[in-house]
Design an enzyme around this catalytic site. Structure first.
Site: not given
Ligand code: GBH
Length: 461
Positions: A18, A164, A296, A368, A414, A421-422, A430
């Site tokens: 990332q 992860n 999250y 995170e 995070w 972001e993928w 973020f």
């Protein structure tokens, strides 16, 4: 003013793909996210991590910003394909040298390195030649890679995280197919997960047997878990919420603490769920020194008799919903972030208490937590009030959980800086630091002292 325990760890987190960029430099091999993000249609705007935040070249600048913010710990991941370009064999000296430079720079600035070994970027050769996480032998190959890292960096790194978010790799990578390697199977996801757990345990054994006695660090696994609250007070919905958390988190953490999968998964998944041998149970049980948690958001869970449902969020978030018979919904009154994830601080408190109860009060680190929020630049500055409010809410929830007995020992925000972001690309921000991706100029959000301000308001300093 709230007071956190004295030795509470405050940090921030990133991952290799990332932020690093330099995708063809330093002898690095390709990994599955290089390939996936270069495959048409897989990422928003065809974004990829070729350059990302250029951290590979600008790591000194980035560490200087961390020091300025007062960070005490920094969680980053190692790109396996920098260390072993094709995932096996001799270590690549340039890859080792990069992480040595980074670790030394962190320590020189009083920042503890927390290192993740695998944040989704599997060397592409392992995928193409061996079927990656579907092949039991990848667990051995991972343990070899881990050994190289412990030997090279373990004199200075005292906190290791093997995997992860195995749920994300298994479900988004092998069931929904929205993340690399992009497969869609309700059998492969359980097999990949099985191997991720065993790979973790084999790496932990290498560390515990051959490095911990002299290096004295800790090793654990990090898992993601969004909270599920029952939608109504019916017993069916209570069971649905519990089942949903077991399919999301206990899938990975029951093996670590009890040596086996949750009964509800065995009952519902049947022969698609692999079985641990007795030797594997013994290897896996007790293999995590701490409970790494990424959190999250929260959803309501309701029982449904047929099928369950996917939803229109970016991720399925449900896992293999046809195995669960759970429907997830959000309260329309909840604020949502740029990821459309609801902001529900009490969900984190309830999750921390759930973990503490189920696993007999393990030491927990939130590795995170954070949010994507819009952060438009006005006159060269970023104002970031919604992120600050998010943090105040979630940190208060952490504080409440500690007061109610959870052994929460640290919190990593995070993310350090806006990054790739993928599948969502660069628009989801973020970071505590705004990055202008055209010029790669870095601007701390709100003010240079933003992190310190939040910390002070929460009595963290
Ligand atoms: C983490 O994954 C990753 O470790 C990190 O690399 C990434 O940048 C960061 O979070 C932000 O995405 O659809 O509302 O039900 C997050 C794992 C799993 C969290 C799916 C949110 C679904 C929310 N995510 N979950 S929702």
């Amino acid at each position: 003013m709230k007071q956190f325990p004295d030795n509470f760890i405050w940090g921030s987190a990133t991952s290799s793909y990332q932020i690093e960029g330099a995708w063809l430099e330093g002898g690095k091999g390709l990994h599955i996210w290089d390939v996936f993000s270069h495959t048409p249609g897989r990422t928003a705007k065809a974004d990829n991590g070729d350059r990302a935040c250029d951290h590979y070249h600008r790591y000194k600048e980035d560490v200087a910003l961390m020091a300025k913010m007062g960070l005490k710990a920094y969680r980053f991941s190692i790109a396996w394909s920098r260390i072993q370009p094709d995932g096996k064999g001799e270590a690549n000296p340039e890859g080792i040298a990069f992480y040595n430079r980074l670790i030394d720079e962190l320590l020189a600035n009083g920042i503890q390195p927390w290192v993740t070994l695998h944040h989704w970027d599997l060397p592409a050769a392992l995928q193409v030649e061996d079927d990656g996480w579907l092949n039991p032998n990848t667990t051995e190959v991972f343990a070899d890679y881990a050994r190289i890292c412990f030997a090279a960096f373990g004199d200075r790194v005292k906190h290791w995280i093997t995997m992860n978010e195995s749920w994300v790799m298994a479900i988004l990578g092998f069931y929904d197919g929205v993340f690399a390697p992009g497969r869609k199977s309700n059998r492969e996801c359980y097999l990949a997960a099985h191997h991720l757990i065993i790979a973790h345990a084999k790496a932990a054994k290498v560390y515990n047997d051959d490095f911990k006695p002299s290096q004295g660090g800790q090793i654990g696994m990090t898992n993601n878990c969004d909270w599920r609250a029952p939608k109504t007070n019916s017993p069916e919905d209570a069971a649905a919420a519990q089942r949903s958390v077991e399919f999301l988190l206990a899938w990975f953490t029951d093996p670590l603490y009890f040596g086996d999968y949750p009964q509800v998964m065995k009952d519902r998944v049947g022969d698609r769920l692999p079985k641990f041998t007795e030797a594997e149970k013994a290897l896996v049980k007790g293999s995590s020194d701490f409970f790494g948690l990424n959190h999250y958001t929260t959803m309501y869970a309701a029982h449904v008799s047929e099928g369950g449902s996917a939803n229109n969020y970016i991720y399925s978030n449900a896992g293999v919903y046809e195995d669960q018979h759970v429907a997830l919904t959000a309260d329309p009154d909840w604020e949502v972030t740029d990821m459309k994830w609801p902001v529900v601080p009490w969900g984190l408190r309830d999750l921390l208490l759930w973990i503490s109860e189920r696993y007999d009060n393990p030491p927990i680190y939130i590795t995170e937590n954070g949010c994507a929020m819009p952060d438009e630049m006005v006159d060269g500055k970023v104002d970031d009030p919604r992120r600050t409010a998010f943090l105040n809410g979630y940190l208060s929830a952490c504080h409440e959980a500690i007061e109610r007995g959870a052994d929460l020992r640290g919190y990593f925000l995070w993310s350090l800086m806006d990054n790739f972001e993928w599948a969502s690309g660069y628009d989801k921000r973020f970071g505590m630091i705004h990055i202008d991706f055209d010029t790669l100029k870095r601007t701390p959000k709100a003010s240079a002292a933003w992190y310190a301000e939040v910390a002070e308001r929460n009595g963290l300093v």
